[in-house]
Design an enzyme around this catalytic site. Sequence first.
Site, PDB file in Angstrom:
ATOM      1  N   THR A 121       0.822  -1.203   0.000  1.00 41.30           N
ATOM      2  CA  THR A 121       0.000   0.000   0.000  1.00 41.30           C
ATOM      3  C   THR A 121       0.861   1.259   0.000  1.00 41.30           C
ATOM      4  OG1 THR A 121      -1.503   1.278   1.407  1.00 41.30           O
ATOM      5  CG2 THR A 121      -0.121  -0.318   2.518  1.00 41.30           C
ATOM      6  N   ASP A 122       0.278   2.353  -0.487  1.00 44.72           N
ATOM      7  CA  ASP A 122       0.994   3.637  -0.435  1.00 44.72           C
ATOM      8  C   ASP A 122       1.093   4.164   1.001  1.00 44.72           C
ATOM      9  OD1 ASP A 122      -1.678   4.340  -0.079  1.00 44.72           O
ATOM     10  OD2 ASP A 122      -1.727   5.808  -1.709  1.00 44.72           O
ATOM     11  N   GLU A 123       0.316   3.568   1.917  1.00 42.70           N
ATOM     12  CA  GLU A 123       0.321   4.070   3.299  1.00 42.70           C
ATOM     13  C   GLU A 123       1.662   3.855   3.997  1.00 42.70           C
ATOM     14  OE1 GLU A 123      -2.976   3.154   5.749  1.00 42.70           O
ATOM     15  OE2 GLU A 123      -4.390   3.229   4.094  1.00 42.70           O
ATOM     16  N   TYR A 148      -1.764  -0.712  11.175  1.00 41.75           N
ATOM     17  CA  TYR A 148      -1.907  -1.370   9.863  1.00 41.75           C
ATOM     18  C   TYR A 148      -0.736  -1.032   8.951  1.00 41.75           C
ATOM     19  CZ  TYR A 148      -3.275  -1.738   4.958  1.00 41.75           C
ATOM     20  OH  TYR A 148      -3.271  -1.992   3.611  1.00 41.75           O
ATOM     21  N   LYS A 152       2.334  -3.325   7.283  1.00 40.16           N
ATOM     22  CA  LYS A 152       2.549  -3.457   5.829  1.00 40.16           C
ATOM     23  C   LYS A 152       3.973  -3.011   5.485  1.00 40.16           C
ATOM     24  CE  LYS A 152       0.061  -4.600   3.024  1.00 40.16           C
ATOM     25  NZ  LYS A 152      -0.297  -5.960   2.505  1.00 40.16           N
TER      26      LYS A 152
HETATM   27  P1  NAD Z   1      -9.707  -7.488   2.393  1.00 39.39           P
HETATM   28  O1  NAD Z   1      -9.700  -7.232   3.865  1.00 39.39           O
HETATM   29  O2  NAD Z   1     -10.951  -7.218   1.617  1.00 39.39           O
HETATM   30  O3  NAD Z   1      -9.299  -9.008   2.095  1.00 39.39           O
HETATM   31  C1  NAD Z   1      -8.292  -9.668   2.803  1.00 39.39           C
HETATM   32  C2  NAD Z   1      -8.422 -11.165   2.539  1.00 39.39           C
HETATM   33  O4  NAD Z   1      -7.336 -11.829   3.195  1.00 39.39           O
HETATM   34  C3  NAD Z   1      -9.719 -11.767   3.077  1.00 39.39           C
HETATM   35  O5  NAD Z   1     -10.274 -12.669   2.144  1.00 39.39           O
HETATM   36  C4  NAD Z   1      -9.263 -12.509   4.338  1.00 39.39           C
HETATM   37  O6  NAD Z   1     -10.086 -13.636   4.646  1.00 39.39           O
HETATM   38  C5  NAD Z   1      -7.858 -12.931   3.942  1.00 39.39           C
HETATM   39  N1  NAD Z   1      -7.000 -13.131   5.111  1.00 39.39           N
HETATM   40  C6  NAD Z   1      -6.858 -12.324   6.183  1.00 39.39           C
HETATM   41  N2  NAD Z   1      -6.004 -12.873   7.063  1.00 39.39           N
HETATM   42  C7  NAD Z   1      -5.583 -14.051   6.531  1.00 39.39           C
HETATM   43  C8  NAD Z   1      -4.686 -15.056   6.948  1.00 39.39           C
HETATM   44  N3  NAD Z   1      -4.042 -14.964   8.127  1.00 39.39           N
HETATM   45  N4  NAD Z   1      -4.475 -16.103   6.133  1.00 39.39           N
HETATM   46  C9  NAD Z   1      -5.123 -16.219   4.949  1.00 39.39           C
HETATM   47  N5  NAD Z   1      -6.001 -15.295   4.502  1.00 39.39           N
HETATM   48  C10 NAD Z   1      -6.227 -14.224   5.290  1.00 39.39           C
HETATM   49  O7  NAD Z   1      -8.478  -6.646   1.848  1.00 39.39           O
HETATM   50  P2  NAD Z   1      -8.276  -5.920   0.429  1.00 39.39           P
HETATM   51  O8  NAD Z   1      -8.779  -4.542   0.530  1.00 39.39           O
HETATM   52  O9  NAD Z   1      -8.722  -6.819  -0.642  1.00 39.39           O
HETATM   53  O10 NAD Z   1      -6.678  -5.822   0.416  1.00 39.39           O
HETATM   54  C11 NAD Z   1      -5.886  -6.858  -0.155  1.00 39.39           C
HETATM   55  C12 NAD Z   1      -4.430  -6.454  -0.112  1.00 39.39           C
HETATM   56  O11 NAD Z   1      -4.243  -5.237  -0.823  1.00 39.39           O
HETATM   57  C13 NAD Z   1      -3.879  -6.197   1.298  1.00 39.39           C
HETATM   58  O12 NAD Z   1      -2.571  -6.715   1.344  1.00 39.39           O
HETATM   59  C14 NAD Z   1      -3.878  -4.691   1.422  1.00 39.39           C
HETATM   60  O13 NAD Z   1      -2.879  -4.266   2.311  1.00 39.39           O
HETATM   61  C15 NAD Z   1      -3.560  -4.284  -0.001  1.00 39.39           C
HETATM   62  N6  NAD Z   1      -4.027  -2.957  -0.424  1.00 39.39           N
HETATM   63  C16 NAD Z   1      -5.352  -2.615  -0.269  1.00 39.39           C
HETATM   64  C17 NAD Z   1      -5.787  -1.377  -0.733  1.00 39.39           C
HETATM   65  C18 NAD Z   1      -7.250  -0.974  -0.627  1.00 39.39           C
HETATM   66  O14 NAD Z   1      -7.587   0.150  -0.991  1.00 39.39           O
HETATM   67  N7  NAD Z   1      -8.145  -1.838  -0.156  1.00 39.39           N
HETATM   68  C19 NAD Z   1      -4.886  -0.495  -1.330  1.00 39.39           C
HETATM   69  C20 NAD Z   1      -3.546  -0.882  -1.462  1.00 39.39           C
HETATM   70  C21 NAD Z   1      -3.131  -2.113  -1.013  1.00 39.39           C
HETATM   71  O1  TDX Z   2     -16.860   6.088   7.581  1.00 40.19           O
HETATM   72  C1  TDX Z   2     -15.785   6.563   7.204  1.00 40.19           C
HETATM   73  N1  TDX Z   2     -15.679   7.916   7.063  1.00 40.19           N
HETATM   74  C2  TDX Z   2     -14.527   8.523   6.635  1.00 40.19           C
HETATM   75  O2  TDX Z   2     -14.478   9.760   6.525  1.00 40.19           O
HETATM   76  C3  TDX Z   2     -14.646   5.723   6.874  1.00 40.19           C
HETATM   77  C4  TDX Z   2     -14.729   4.223   7.023  1.00 40.19           C
HETATM   78  C5  TDX Z   2     -13.503   6.345   6.432  1.00 40.19           C
HETATM   79  N2  TDX Z   2     -13.426   7.701   6.323  1.00 40.19           N
HETATM   80  C6  TDX Z   2     -12.193   8.309   5.769  1.00 40.19           C
HETATM   81  C7  TDX Z   2     -10.890   7.822   6.334  1.00 40.19           C
HETATM   82  C8  TDX Z   2      -9.955   7.951   5.139  1.00 40.19           C
HETATM   83  O3  TDX Z   2      -9.466   9.287   5.053  1.00 40.19           O
HETATM   84  O4  TDX Z   2     -12.181   7.948   4.389  1.00 40.19           O
HETATM   85  C9  TDX Z   2     -10.849   7.696   3.936  1.00 40.19           C
HETATM   86  C10 TDX Z   2     -10.741   6.279   3.405  1.00 40.19           C
HETATM   87  O5  TDX Z   2     -10.889   5.394   4.498  1.00 40.19           O
HETATM   88  P1  TDX Z   2     -10.722   3.790   4.367  1.00 40.19           P
HETATM   89  O6  TDX Z   2     -11.694   3.287   3.361  1.00 40.19           O
HETATM   90  O7  TDX Z   2     -10.747   3.218   5.732  1.00 40.19           O
HETATM   91  O8  TDX Z   2      -9.302   3.683   3.668  1.00 40.19           O
HETATM   92  P2  TDX Z   2      -7.806   4.111   4.121  1.00 40.19           P
HETATM   93  O9  TDX Z   2      -7.695   4.206   5.594  1.00 40.19           O
HETATM   94  O10 TDX Z   2      -7.421   5.289   3.296  1.00 40.19           O
HETATM   95  O11 TDX Z   2      -7.000   2.788   3.655  1.00 40.19           O
HETATM   96  C11 TDX Z   2      -7.333   2.125   2.415  1.00 40.19           C
HETATM   97  O12 TDX Z   2      -6.412   2.426   1.406  1.00 40.19           O
HETATM   98  C12 TDX Z   2      -5.110   1.930   1.582  1.00 40.19           C
HETATM   99  C13 TDX Z   2      -7.402   0.612   2.605  1.00 40.19           C
HETATM  100  O13 TDX Z   2      -8.343   0.301   3.620  1.00 40.19           O
HETATM  101  C14 TDX Z   2      -6.049   0.057   2.950  1.00 40.19           C
HETATM  102  O14 TDX Z   2      -6.109  -1.367   2.997  1.00 40.19           O
HETATM  103  C15 TDX Z   2      -5.088   0.455   1.871  1.00 40.19           C
HETATM  104  O15 TDX Z   2      -3.798   0.062   2.227  1.00 40.19           O
END
Ligand code: NAD
Ligand code: TDX
Length: 332
Positions: A121-123, A148, A152
């Site tokens: 992630t960019d975080e 988190y 990462k």
């Molecule tokens: P998500 O929470 O929707 O899915 C995570 C999945 O991993 C789930 O299916 C869960 O059951 C599985 N999991 C969790 N713990 C596990 C374990 N110990 N063993 C096996 N499986 C396990 O997450 P997502 O949003 O799909 O994110 C996927 C990946 O992308 C993560 O690595 C996250 O850091 C990265 N990422 C997410 C975002 C975003 O915006 N959501 C952005 C950048 C990077």
């Molecule tokens: O109810 C809400 N109201 C609100 O204002 C929630 C749930 C979030 N927020 C804000 C917090 C953040 O500034 O919205 C923005 C986005 O929030 P999230 O969806 O929780 O994402 P963020 O914390 O930015 O992280 C996401 O992007 C990077 C993913 O969850 C991570 O897995 C990924 O690494």
Amino acid sequence: MQRILVTGGAGFIGSNFVRLAVANTDRHITVLDALTYAGDRATLAELPPDRVAFAHGNVADADLVDRLVADTDTVVHFAAESHNDNSLRDPSPFLTTNLIGTYTLLEAVRRHGVRLHHISTDEVYGDLELDDPERFTEATAYNPSSPYSATKAGSDLLVRAWVRSFGVQATISNCSNNYGPWQHIEKFIPRQITNVLDGRRPKLYGAGLNVRDWIHVDDHNSAVLTILERGESGETYLIGADGEVDNKTVIETILRLMGEPADAYDHVTDRAGHDLRYAIDSTKLRTELGWQPRFSDFEAGLAATIDWYRTHESWWRPRKEAIEAAYAKAGQ
Ligand code: NAD
Ligand code: TDX
């Protein structure tokens, strides 16, 4: 046929990756997923069983991971605890899954000479000021803010160390905020869409000036496929689609697209340590590997995502009450 092991393939991004890989490659896929609260086999329904197999288990289970890795050519590692707010309530599963899970995979790919692509992630870079002309690049120093993002960041550093010290073949990608179908309704965009569909008011943390760099999940995953095809081992690639929007604007756009007054939302308690702005410069991926995003119109992507949640109510409805109760306890 080439075989890919996809960890976390029953979650949001992983399941969309499996669907894209089935449609665009001839590879066989095995999903390893623990089916935590965030994983659901419904995300993989209707995929052909001769192309996709499912293994229920934990990425930190060394014996299981060893067996699965021994039987594959490439691992794509999505599995993680992924929600910042949860990491503020209880960091412990973030350490076991994100750090020990990645370590477990690294040891297995090292033993079996299998290539790894690590999804990050960019975080990991921390945040930017709103008026900073710079964006994150592959050279930006790590400075994570939350439990988190710290786990990462640690997992990325483990991958880099295994490449350098043990010659493991691995690439890393750091992507910005994803949106699209099958995203868990704890996350910002689906939480607000389902709030409106459920007759609740959307919830904005603080003043909502925080900026996220939105990318459609299929663009993230097409970049991952590109890196699998043409990425160079040991390299990191930032994935982003020039999608910076502040949270207040996102909520107001959702309300407008759903036919509600643009001010029909609540300001709630801000997130502790809330990162102000993320912004990705993906020049390296575009120039070196020739990748381009396809979803350039964020509003059109949001409208399609709203439609998706409208037509998939039976998927998200059973989770809604408990998610909102947990947020309400935190004043959010
Ligand atoms: P998500 O929470 O929707 O899915 C995570 C999945 O991993 C789930 O299916 C869960 O059951 C599985 N999991 C969790 N713990 C596990 C374990 N110990 N063993 C096996 N499986 C396990 O997450 P997502 O949003 O799909 O994110 C996927 C990946 O992308 C993560 O690595 C996250 O850091 C990265 N990422 C997410 C975002 C975003 O915006 N959501 C952005 C950048 C990077
Ligand atoms: O109810 C809400 N109201 C609100 O204002 C929630 C749930 C979030 N927020 C804000 C917090 C953040 O500034 O919205 C923005 C986005 O929030 P999230 O969806 O929780 O994402 P963020 O914390 O930015 O992280 C996401 O992007 C990077 C993913 O969850 C991570 O897995 C990924 O690494």
